[in-house]
Design an enzyme around this catalytic site. Structure first.
Site, PDB file in Angstrom:
ATOM      1  N   SER A 178       0.860  -1.179   0.000  1.00 33.09           N
ATOM      2  CA  SER A 178       0.000   0.000   0.000  1.00 33.09           C
ATOM      3  C   SER A 178       0.896   1.228   0.000  1.00 33.09           C
ATOM      4  O   SER A 178       2.095   1.149   0.334  1.00 33.09           O
ATOM      5  CB  SER A 178      -0.876  -0.002   1.260  1.00 33.09           C
TER       6      SER A 178
ATOM      7  N   TYR B   4      -2.596  -1.209  10.114  1.00 28.46           N
ATOM      8  CA  TYR B   4      -2.535  -1.371   8.656  1.00 28.46           C
ATOM      9  C   TYR B   4      -1.183  -0.900   8.124  1.00 28.46           C
ATOM     10  O   TYR B   4      -0.534  -1.588   7.318  1.00 28.46           O
ATOM     11  CB  TYR B   4      -3.670  -0.574   8.022  1.00 28.46           C
TER      12      TYR B   4
END
Length: 277
Positions: free
Chosen positions: A155, A168
Site C-alpha cells: 500500500s 494497517y
C-alpha cells in the site's frame, strides 16, 4: 495469444475488489487461476466483508469470459488451507507459476494508542502474517516450476506513515520488507518478487462510511462526493482515487514475462501521492 497463456496464478482475497479484478484480467490473458478468499467476518472491523456469494460471482465472471478458474474458501492465516490451495493449482493446471498475495483488511479508525488490541492483531495477522504464509506455502511449487513471479500487495501505507491506521501501516511496511528479503532469497531459483503499492482505490476496503468519516469528520454522514476534493488534494495527477483495474494493470505486467528481469521493486499506483511533498 494472451500474455499469461503459460501461467497458473494463485490469487488471495479474490472475492471482490482488487483480487477479483486480478483474477478476471489474468484469466482473460490466458492464465489458469485459483482464487481464494476467507469470506468471513472479524470482530471490530467496521465495513462489510465479502461473502461466499461474492467468490462465486468472481468464478462466474471468469467463466463467462471464457477463462479457467478454481475457487476455494481459505483463510490466509491458515497454513493447511493455503497448502490445499497450492495442491489444487497443481492438480488442476499442472503447475504454479505466479502468486498474487492480495488478501487484506482495514479496520482501525483512531490513534495508535486508542486502537483495540484485537483489531491490531487481526489486521497484522491477515495483512502480514497471511502474506508470509501464502508465499511460504507456494514456494516449493514455484521452485519445482523452475521459477515464477510473486506479487505482494502492500500500500502507499507501506512507505508512508498514514494517520489513524497504525496496524494497517505497520503490516504494509512489513510487506515491503518481506518483499525485499524474499527477492534476495528467491532470485537463485529464478523467482521474481515485487510489491504493488495502491493508493486510495475504489473498492469496499477504502470506499466505505468509516473511511469517509476519517476524511470528513465535520460531517455526520459523508459520501464519496463529500471526500472527493480532499482525496484529490493528496494526488499529483487529476484523480481522487484509482480503480481496481489500475492496480491490475501493474499486477499483469509484473506477472508476465514482460517484466522478466524486474525484481525487488516497490511499484506505487496512486496518482503520484507517494511523490507529493
Amino acid at each position: 495469444m494472451g500474455r499469461m497463456d503459460d501461467k497458473v496464478v494463485l490469487v488471495t482475497g479474490a472475492a471482490r475488489g482488487q483480487g477479483r479484478s486480478h483474477a478476471l484480467r489474468l484469466a482473460r490473458e490466458g492464465a489458469g487461476v485459483v482464487a481464494l478468499d476467507a469470506c468471513t467476518t472479524y470482530d471490530h472491523i467496521d465495513y462489510p466483508l465479502p461473502t461466499p456469494a461474492d467468490l462465486e460471482e468472481t468464478a462466474r465472471l471468469v467463466k463467462a469470459d471464457g477463462g479457467r478458474i478454481e475457487t476455494m474458501i481459505a483463510d490466509v492465516r491458515n497454513s493447511d488451507e493455503l497448502g490445499a490451495a497450492v495442491k489444487l493449482a497443481v492438480s488442476s493446471f499442472g503447475t504454479l507459476t505466479t502468486v498474487c498475495a492480495n488478501a487484506g483488511i482495514g479496520g482501525e479508525r483512531g490513534t495508535m494508542w486508542n486502537t483495540h488490541e484485537e483489531v491490531w492483531r487481526t489486521v497484522l495477522d491477515v495483512n502480514l502474517l497471511g502474506v508470509w504464509k501464502t508465499v511460504r506455502a507456494a514456494m516449493p511449487a514455484l521452485i519445482d516450476n523452475g521459477g515464477g513471479s510473486v506479487i505482494l500487495t502492500s500500500s502507499l501505507g507501506g512507505i508512508r506513515g498514514l494517520r489513524h491506521t497504525s496496524a494497517y501501516v505497520a503490516a504494509k511496511h512489513g510487506v515491503v520488507g518481506l518483499m525485499r528479503t524474499l527477492a534476495n532469497e528467491a532470485g537463485q531459483y529464478n523467482i521474481r518478487v515485487n510489491a504493488v503499492l495502491p493508493g486510495t482505490t475504489n473498492t469496499p476496503l477504502a470506499m466505505n462510511k468509516a473511511t469517509f468519516r476519517l476524511f470528513r469528520p465535520d460531517l455526520d454522514d459523508p459520501t464519496m462526493d463529500d471526500v472527493r476534493d480532499t482525496m484529490q488534494g493528496l494526488a499529483l495527477l487529476p484523480t481522487p482515487w484509482v480503480e481496481a483495474e489500475d492496480i491490475t494493470n501493474a499486477v499483469l505486467w509484473l506477472a508476465s514475462d514482460e517484466s522478466r528481469f524486474v525484481t525487488g521493486v516497490e511499484l506505487p499506483v496512486d496518482g503520484g501521492w507517494h511523490a507529493k511533498f
